[in-house]
Write a protein that holds these residues in place. Structure first.
Motif, PDB file in Angstrom:
ATOM      1  N   ARG A   5       0.799  -1.180   0.136  1.00 28.74           N
ATOM      2  CA  ARG A   5      -0.066   0.214   0.101  1.00 28.74           C
ATOM      3  C   ARG A   5       0.930   1.341  -0.118  1.00 28.74           C
ATOM      4  O   ARG A   5       0.036   2.339   0.073  1.00 28.74           O
ATOM      5  N   THR A   6       2.190   1.302  -0.026  1.00 27.62           N
ATOM      6  CA  THR A   6       2.866   2.423  -0.302  1.00 27.62           C
ATOM      7  C   THR A   6       2.839   3.174  -1.178  1.00 27.62           C
ATOM      8  O   THR A   6       2.242   2.401  -2.306  1.00 27.62           O
ATOM      9  N   ALA A   7       3.253   4.447  -1.187  1.00 32.80           N
ATOM     10  CA  ALA A   7       3.167   5.384  -2.765  1.00 32.80           C
ATOM     11  C   ALA A   7       3.567   4.678  -3.646  1.00 32.80           C
ATOM     12  O   ALA A   7       3.244   4.526  -5.084  1.00 32.80           O
ATOM     13  N   HIS A   8       4.931   4.072  -3.668  1.00 32.00           N
ATOM     14  CA  HIS A   8       5.694   3.602  -4.598  1.00 32.00           C
ATOM     15  C   HIS A   8       5.883   2.050  -4.439  1.00 32.00           C
ATOM     16  O   HIS A   8       6.991   1.541  -3.806  1.00 32.00           O
ATOM     17  N   ARG A   9       4.854   1.232  -4.855  1.00 38.53           N
ATOM     18  CA  ARG A   9       4.956  -0.204  -4.451  1.00 38.53           C
ATOM     19  C   ARG A   9       5.789  -0.995  -5.454  1.00 38.53           C
ATOM     20  O   ARG A   9       5.622  -0.508  -6.627  1.00 38.53           O
ATOM     21  N   LEU A  10       6.236  -2.027  -5.161  1.00 38.89           N
ATOM     22  CA  LEU A  10       6.944  -2.743  -5.854  1.00 38.89           C
ATOM     23  C   LEU A  10       6.220  -3.971  -6.611  1.00 38.89           C
ATOM     24  O   LEU A  10       6.522  -4.198  -7.670  1.00 38.89           O
ATOM     25  N   ALA A  11       5.186  -4.449  -6.012  1.00 39.80           N
ATOM     26  CA  ALA A  11       4.416  -5.516  -6.536  1.00 39.80           C
ATOM     27  C   ALA A  11       2.928  -5.120  -6.427  1.00 39.80           C
ATOM     28  O   ALA A  11       2.491  -4.510  -5.331  1.00 39.80           O
ATOM     29  N   ARG A  12       1.996  -5.595  -7.175  1.00 37.95           N
ATOM     30  CA  ARG A  12       0.588  -5.668  -7.182  1.00 37.95           C
ATOM     31  C   ARG A  12      -0.216  -6.638  -6.371  1.00 37.95           C
ATOM     32  O   ARG A  12      -1.236  -6.428  -5.647  1.00 37.95           O
ATOM     33  N   SER A  13       0.604  -7.727  -6.009  1.00 34.00           N
ATOM     34  CA  SER A  13       0.114  -8.826  -5.291  1.00 34.00           C
ATOM     35  C   SER A  13       1.402  -9.783  -4.811  1.00 34.00           C
ATOM     36  O   SER A  13       2.498  -9.613  -5.228  1.00 34.00           O
ATOM     37  N   LEU A  14       0.938 -10.517  -3.927  1.00 38.71           N
ATOM     38  CA  LEU A  14       1.897 -11.557  -3.366  1.00 38.71           C
ATOM     39  C   LEU A  14       2.585 -12.548  -4.443  1.00 38.71           C
ATOM     40  O   LEU A  14       3.734 -12.501  -4.594  1.00 38.71           O
ATOM     41  N   ILE A  15       1.619 -12.846  -5.634  1.00 41.12           N
ATOM     42  CA  ILE A  15       2.429 -13.762  -6.641  1.00 41.12           C
ATOM     43  C   ILE A  15       3.264 -12.783  -7.222  1.00 41.12           C
ATOM     44  O   ILE A  15       4.340 -13.249  -7.794  1.00 41.12           O
ATOM     45  N   HIS A  16       2.828 -11.265  -7.695  1.00 38.58           N
ATOM     46  CA  HIS A  16       3.622 -10.494  -8.295  1.00 38.58           C
ATOM     47  C   HIS A  16       4.912 -10.088  -7.831  1.00 38.58           C
ATOM     48  O   HIS A  16       5.994 -10.194  -8.311  1.00 38.58           O
ATOM     49  N   PHE A  17       4.729 -10.066  -6.341  1.00 32.36           N
ATOM     50  CA  PHE A  17       6.118  -9.850  -5.267  1.00 32.36           C
ATOM     51  C   PHE A  17       7.095 -10.978  -5.436  1.00 32.36           C
ATOM     52  O   PHE A  17       8.146 -10.841  -5.486  1.00 32.36           O
ATOM     53  N   ASN A  53      10.521 -16.705   1.564  1.00 32.78           N
ATOM     54  CA  ASN A  53      10.047 -18.056   1.340  1.00 32.78           C
ATOM     55  C   ASN A  53       8.373 -17.986   1.794  1.00 32.78           C
ATOM     56  O   ASN A  53       7.447 -18.724   1.312  1.00 32.78           O
ATOM     57  N   ILE A  54       8.185 -17.198   2.998  1.00 40.52           N
ATOM     58  CA  ILE A  54       6.925 -16.994   3.449  1.00 40.52           C
ATOM     59  C   ILE A  54       6.049 -16.398   2.462  1.00 40.52           C
ATOM     60  O   ILE A  54       4.706 -17.155   2.168  1.00 40.52           O
ATOM     61  N   PHE A  55       6.556 -15.605   1.639  1.00 35.94           N
ATOM     62  CA  PHE A  55       5.870 -14.775   0.868  1.00 35.94           C
ATOM     63  C   PHE A  55       5.612 -15.572  -0.420  1.00 35.94           C
ATOM     64  O   PHE A  55       4.667 -15.489  -1.023  1.00 35.94           O
ATOM     65  N   ALA A  56       6.468 -16.373  -0.757  1.00 35.95           N
ATOM     66  CA  ALA A  56       6.369 -17.283  -1.816  1.00 35.95           C
ATOM     67  C   ALA A  56       5.262 -18.273  -1.499  1.00 35.95           C
ATOM     68  O   ALA A  56       4.551 -18.698  -2.289  1.00 35.95           O
ATOM     69  N   SER A  57       4.989 -18.802  -0.218  1.00 42.50           N
ATOM     70  CA  SER A  57       4.201 -19.689   0.069  1.00 42.50           C
ATOM     71  C   SER A  57       2.693 -18.961   0.007  1.00 42.50           C
ATOM     72  O   SER A  57       1.864 -19.589  -0.602  1.00 42.50           O
ATOM     73  N   LEU A  58       2.473 -17.926   0.736  1.00 43.28           N
ATOM     74  CA  LEU A  58       1.310 -17.238   0.472  1.00 43.28           C
ATOM     75  C   LEU A  58       1.081 -16.856  -0.971  1.00 43.28           C
ATOM     76  O   LEU A  58      -0.300 -16.633  -1.229  1.00 43.28           O
ATOM     77  N   ALA A  59       1.737 -16.305  -1.838  1.00 43.61           N
ATOM     78  CA  ALA A  59       1.648 -16.244  -3.206  1.00 43.61           C
ATOM     79  C   ALA A  59       0.697 -17.459  -3.498  1.00 43.61           C
ATOM     80  O   ALA A  59      -0.228 -17.269  -4.468  1.00 43.61           O
ATOM     81  N   GLU A  60       1.435 -18.648  -3.459  1.00 44.45           N
ATOM     82  CA  GLU A  60       0.932 -20.040  -4.017  1.00 44.45           C
ATOM     83  C   GLU A  60      -0.522 -20.134  -3.320  1.00 44.45           C
ATOM     84  O   GLU A  60      -1.408 -20.577  -4.029  1.00 44.45           O
ATOM     85  N   LEU A  61      -0.543 -19.928  -2.052  1.00 42.39           N
ATOM     86  CA  LEU A  61      -1.813 -20.007  -1.713  1.00 42.39           C
ATOM     87  C   LEU A  61      -2.889 -19.112  -2.135  1.00 42.39           C
ATOM     88  O   LEU A  61      -4.070 -19.378  -2.474  1.00 42.39           O
ATOM     89  N   GLU A  62      -2.729 -17.622  -2.178  1.00 39.70           N
ATOM     90  CA  GLU A  62      -3.660 -16.654  -2.907  1.00 39.70           C
ATOM     91  C   GLU A  62      -3.840 -17.207  -4.301  1.00 39.70           C
ATOM     92  O   GLU A  62      -4.976 -17.216  -4.730  1.00 39.70           O
ATOM     93  N   ARG A  63      -3.004 -17.877  -4.950  1.00 46.09           N
ATOM     94  CA  ARG A  63      -3.279 -18.061  -6.288  1.00 46.09           C
ATOM     95  C   ARG A  63      -4.101 -19.297  -6.528  1.00 46.09           C
ATOM     96  O   ARG A  63      -5.232 -19.434  -7.211  1.00 46.09           O
TER      97      ARG A  63
END
Length: 145
Positions: A5-17, A53-63
């Protein structure tokens, strides 16, 4: 997860991150978040690797959840009798274009390219329109030179 949610975000979602972080890793790019100190790949630490790795797992879960919800929604719509997909047939505007194509075809005074340019369609659409107008047997196959 305020880093999304920052002004200059790196990614649109966990998957994208996760995808961006993997691309960084493959290219040897180190990353350190200014607003989220726990996201830091500049140092070789167990914590930064663990967080990524946690974010990777969350991204997979989100997908997986998105896929599951989409399938459930489609199934529910089918059960309610909804017709899915694009409507069959032509819109009223395209029906007019089909009639115009058929007229030009029957007159025989314009070449296919000229008809397509005049009506504003591709050659494939032109032949589809002629078939729609019942001129399928009269259409000569198009041969590229």
């Amino acid at each position: 997860m305020s880093f999304f949610r920052t002004a200059h975000r790196l990614a649109r979602s966990l998957i994208h991150f996760n995808k961006v972080m993997n691309e960084f890793s493959e290219k040897g790019i180190k990353f350190k978040s200014i607003t989220e100190p726990f996201i830091d790949t500049t140092e070789t630490s167990v914590h930064s690797s663990f967080i990524v790795n946690i974010f990777a797992s969350l991204a997979e879960l989100e997908r997986d959840i998105i896929i599951e919800r989409t399938k459930a929604g489609l199934e529910s719509a089918r059960n309610r009798g909804a017709i899915l997909g694009a409507p069959k047939g032509l819109s009223s505007e395209n029906k007019k274009k089909a009639k115009l194509c058929a007229y030009y075809f029957k007159e025989g005074i314009l070449k296919v390219d000229d008809i397509c340019n005049t009506v504003g369609i591709s050659k494939g659409t032109y032949y589809t329109y002629l078939e729609y107008e019942g001129l399928k047997g009269k259409i000569r196959p198009y041969k590229k030179v």
